[in-house]
Design a protein around this motif. Structure first.
Motif, PDB file in Angstrom:
ATOM      1  N   ALA A 183       0.800  -1.224   0.000  1.00  0.00           N
ATOM      2  CA  ALA A 183       0.000   0.000   0.000  1.00  0.00           C
ATOM      3  C   ALA A 183       0.833   1.274   0.000  1.00  0.00           C
ATOM      4  O   ALA A 183       0.338   2.337  -0.389  1.00  0.00           O
ATOM      5  N   ALA A 184       2.095   1.211   0.429  1.00  0.00           N
ATOM      6  CA  ALA A 184       2.931   2.409   0.510  1.00  0.00           C
ATOM      7  C   ALA A 184       4.396   2.001   0.430  1.00  0.00           C
ATOM      8  O   ALA A 184       4.744   0.861   0.745  1.00  0.00           O
ATOM      9  N   PRO A 185       5.274   2.908  -0.021  1.00  0.00           N
ATOM     10  CA  PRO A 185       6.706   2.604  -0.029  1.00  0.00           C
ATOM     11  C   PRO A 185       7.186   2.236   1.380  1.00  0.00           C
ATOM     12  O   PRO A 185       6.757   2.831   2.375  1.00  0.00           O
ATOM     13  N   VAL A 186       8.070   1.264   1.430  1.00  0.00           N
ATOM     14  CA  VAL A 186       8.566   0.731   2.700  1.00  0.00           C
ATOM     15  C   VAL A 186       9.938   1.311   3.012  1.00  0.00           C
ATOM     16  O   VAL A 186      10.822   1.362   2.141  1.00  0.00           O
ATOM     17  N   VAL A 187      10.119   1.745   4.246  1.00  0.00           N
ATOM     18  CA  VAL A 187      11.438   2.116   4.749  1.00  0.00           C
ATOM     19  C   VAL A 187      11.793   1.122   5.852  1.00  0.00           C
ATOM     20  O   VAL A 187      11.091   1.044   6.871  1.00  0.00           O
ATOM     21  N   LEU A 188      12.838   0.356   5.640  1.00  0.00           N
ATOM     22  CA  LEU A 188      13.300  -0.592   6.645  1.00  0.00           C
ATOM     23  C   LEU A 188      14.046   0.162   7.741  1.00  0.00           C
ATOM     24  O   LEU A 188      14.723   1.150   7.472  1.00  0.00           O
ATOM     25  N   VAL A 189      13.930  -0.305   8.974  1.00  0.00           N
ATOM     26  CA  VAL A 189      14.535   0.389  10.108  1.00  0.00           C
ATOM     27  C   VAL A 189      15.343  -0.594  10.952  1.00  0.00           C
ATOM     28  O   VAL A 189      14.885  -1.706  11.240  1.00  0.00           O
ATOM     29  N   THR A 200      19.440  -6.482   3.680  1.00  0.00           N
ATOM     30  CA  THR A 200      19.308  -7.102   2.364  1.00  0.00           C
ATOM     31  C   THR A 200      18.245  -8.199   2.379  1.00  0.00           C
ATOM     32  O   THR A 200      17.376  -8.265   1.498  1.00  0.00           O
ATOM     33  N   VAL A 201      18.312  -9.056   3.392  1.00  0.00           N
ATOM     34  CA  VAL A 201      17.343 -10.146   3.490  1.00  0.00           C
ATOM     35  C   VAL A 201      15.942  -9.596   3.747  1.00  0.00           C
ATOM     36  O   VAL A 201      14.946 -10.082   3.197  1.00  0.00           O
ATOM     37  N   ALA A 202      15.839  -8.560   4.574  1.00  0.00           N
ATOM     38  CA  ALA A 202      14.538  -7.944   4.823  1.00  0.00           C
ATOM     39  C   ALA A 202      13.959  -7.335   3.546  1.00  0.00           C
ATOM     40  O   ALA A 202      12.766  -7.461   3.264  1.00  0.00           O
ATOM     41  N   ALA A 203      14.806  -6.689   2.749  1.00  0.00           N
ATOM     42  CA  ALA A 203      14.347  -6.096   1.490  1.00  0.00           C
ATOM     43  C   ALA A 203      13.850  -7.173   0.534  1.00  0.00           C
ATOM     44  O   ALA A 203      12.842  -6.981  -0.164  1.00  0.00           O
ATOM     45  N   ARG A 204      14.520  -8.296   0.507  1.00  0.00           N
ATOM     46  CA  ARG A 204      14.089  -9.401  -0.361  1.00  0.00           C
ATOM     47  C   ARG A 204      12.707  -9.892   0.058  1.00  0.00           C
ATOM     48  O   ARG A 204      11.843 -10.164  -0.784  1.00  0.00           O
ATOM     49  N   ALA A 205      12.495 -10.023   1.364  1.00  0.00           N
ATOM     50  CA  ALA A 205      11.206 -10.513   1.856  1.00  0.00           C
ATOM     51  C   ALA A 205      10.084  -9.554   1.470  1.00  0.00           C
ATOM     52  O   ALA A 205       8.989  -9.983   1.071  1.00  0.00           O
ATOM     53  N   VAL A 206      10.338  -8.262   1.573  1.00  0.00           N
ATOM     54  CA  VAL A 206       9.322  -7.274   1.180  1.00  0.00           C
ATOM     55  C   VAL A 206       9.039  -7.364  -0.314  1.00  0.00           C
ATOM     56  O   VAL A 206       7.878  -7.322  -0.751  1.00  0.00           O
ATOM     57  N   SER A 207      10.091  -7.499  -1.112  1.00  0.00           N
ATOM     58  CA  SER A 207       9.927  -7.580  -2.567  1.00  0.00           C
ATOM     59  C   SER A 207       9.147  -8.819  -2.980  1.00  0.00           C
ATOM     60  O   SER A 207       8.298  -8.763  -3.875  1.00  0.00           O
ATOM     61  N   VAL A 208       9.428  -9.943  -2.330  1.00  0.00           N
ATOM     62  CA  VAL A 208       8.706 -11.179  -2.642  1.00  0.00           C
ATOM     63  C   VAL A 208       7.217 -11.009  -2.395  1.00  0.00           C
ATOM     64  O   VAL A 208       6.377 -11.563  -3.120  1.00  0.00           O
ATOM     65  N   ALA A 209       6.870 -10.208  -1.388  1.00  0.00           N
ATOM     66  CA  ALA A 209       5.460  -9.968  -1.068  1.00  0.00           C
ATOM     67  C   ALA A 209       4.827  -8.914  -1.966  1.00  0.00           C
ATOM     68  O   ALA A 209       3.645  -8.601  -1.817  1.00  0.00           O
ATOM     69  N   GLY A 211       5.947  -5.708  -2.229  1.00  0.00           N
ATOM     70  CA  GLY A 211       6.167  -4.360  -1.730  1.00  0.00           C
ATOM     71  C   GLY A 211       7.366  -3.700  -2.387  1.00  0.00           C
ATOM     72  O   GLY A 211       8.178  -4.356  -3.037  1.00  0.00           O
ATOM     73  N   ARG A 212       7.469  -2.386  -2.209  1.00  0.00           N
ATOM     74  CA  ARG A 212       8.613  -1.630  -2.764  1.00  0.00           C
ATOM     75  C   ARG A 212       9.380  -0.968  -1.635  1.00  0.00           C
ATOM     76  O   ARG A 212       8.815  -0.192  -0.862  1.00  0.00           O
ATOM     77  N   VAL A 213      10.665  -1.297  -1.537  1.00  0.00           N
ATOM     78  CA  VAL A 213      11.514  -0.723  -0.504  1.00  0.00           C
ATOM     79  C   VAL A 213      12.129   0.575  -1.029  1.00  0.00           C
ATOM     80  O   VAL A 213      12.897   0.565  -1.989  1.00  0.00           O
ATOM     81  N   ALA A 214      11.792   1.681  -0.379  1.00  0.00           N
ATOM     82  CA  ALA A 214      12.325   2.978  -0.789  1.00  0.00           C
ATOM     83  C   ALA A 214      13.730   3.202  -0.242  1.00  0.00           C
ATOM     84  O   ALA A 214      14.502   3.984  -0.804  1.00  0.00           O
ATOM     85  N   GLY A 215      14.056   2.539   0.851  1.00  0.00           N
ATOM     86  CA  GLY A 215      15.367   2.701   1.458  1.00  0.00           C
ATOM     87  C   GLY A 215      15.350   2.151   2.862  1.00  0.00           C
ATOM     88  O   GLY A 215      14.389   1.486   3.288  1.00  0.00           O
TER      89      GLY A 215
END
Length: 235
Positions: A183-189, A200-209, A211-215
């Motif tokens: 629903a919205a760009p994701v910022v990992l923290v 890196t692994v967290a970004a992959r998990a979001v992408s598989v679902a 989602g889009r990781v903005a940073g």
């Protein structure tokens, strides 16, 4: 119960600065300044940089005082430090140029570690960061949308490649969070970055679902590619 007791003792007992030890202040003005914010946040990169690592922005530079503040909050239950740490993270998010709406997603900690500490330090900071961003007019919310699927080995003695292997397949989207991530760009923290493996692994998990990781935003990163933060803080 432990978290409740930590909150009460933090209110009634005298404290020293978590960063430098200055008496009768939980965090002195100088150490709070070392945590940085939007004005001093900078892009950080590990060496080597793992493929798939999103752009990472650090609020401050890693040093003795910053290390002490992060450890005091994370390991010693100084819960009042979530305020300045979350504000520092909000500054890093602002520095990356994201203006919302944003979904701030903490890198998940192992359940055993959370139970031992009595609180989830990263999730707590993330909630504060989202609240601070909203106060500044940036639509943002925090969500624990990722989880660990299995126990992972202690990463202290592992290099970047070993950590990626150790974490591979260990992180996934929590049940029912897929729609939220899309629903919205994701910022990992996270509290800090060393090798970049967890992000890196967290970004992959979001992408598989989907989602889009903005940073990604962290409290602190290494001073340079050759100097990494204390191993006790590594994920």
């Amino acid at each position: 119960m432990r978290g409740w007791w930590q909150e009460i003792t933090g209110l009634v007992l005298p404290v020293d600065c978590a960063g430098c030890g200055r008496p009768r202040t939980e965090l002195c003005e100088r150490c709070q300044g070392l945590l940085g914010g939007a004005a001093s946040a900078r892009r950080v990169r590990p060496a080597p940089e793992p493929p798939g690592l999103p752009p990472v922005w650090a609020a401050g530079r890693y040093g003795d005082e910053v290390r002490a503040v992060v450890l005091a909050h994370k390991e010693r239950g100084a819960l009042g430090l979530a305020g300045p740490l979350g504000a520092a993270l909000a500054g890093a998010v602002r520095r990356m140029g994201a203006d919302g709406p944003l979904l701030l997603v903490p890198v998940p900690s192992a359940r055993r570690a959370v139970a031992q500490r009595g609180h989830d330090a990263t999730a707590r900071m993330t909630r504060v960061a989202a609240r601070e961003l909203r106060r500044q007019g940036v639509p943002a919310r925090a969500a624990g949308a990722l989880r660990l699927l299995r126990p992972v080995a202690d990463q202290t003695a592992l290099g970047g490649a070993g950590r990626l292997v150790n974490l591979s397949g260990a992180m996934a989207v929590a049940g029912g969070s897929g729609r939220l991530l899309r629903a919205a760009p994701v910022v990992l923290v996270d509290d800090l970055m060393t090798t970049g493996s967890s992000l890196t692994v967290a970004a992959r998990a979001v992408s598989v679902a989907g989602g889009r990781v903005a940073g990604a935003a962290v409290v602190a990163g290494p001073r340079d590619p050759e100097v990494h933060p204390d191993a006790r803080l590594r994920r």
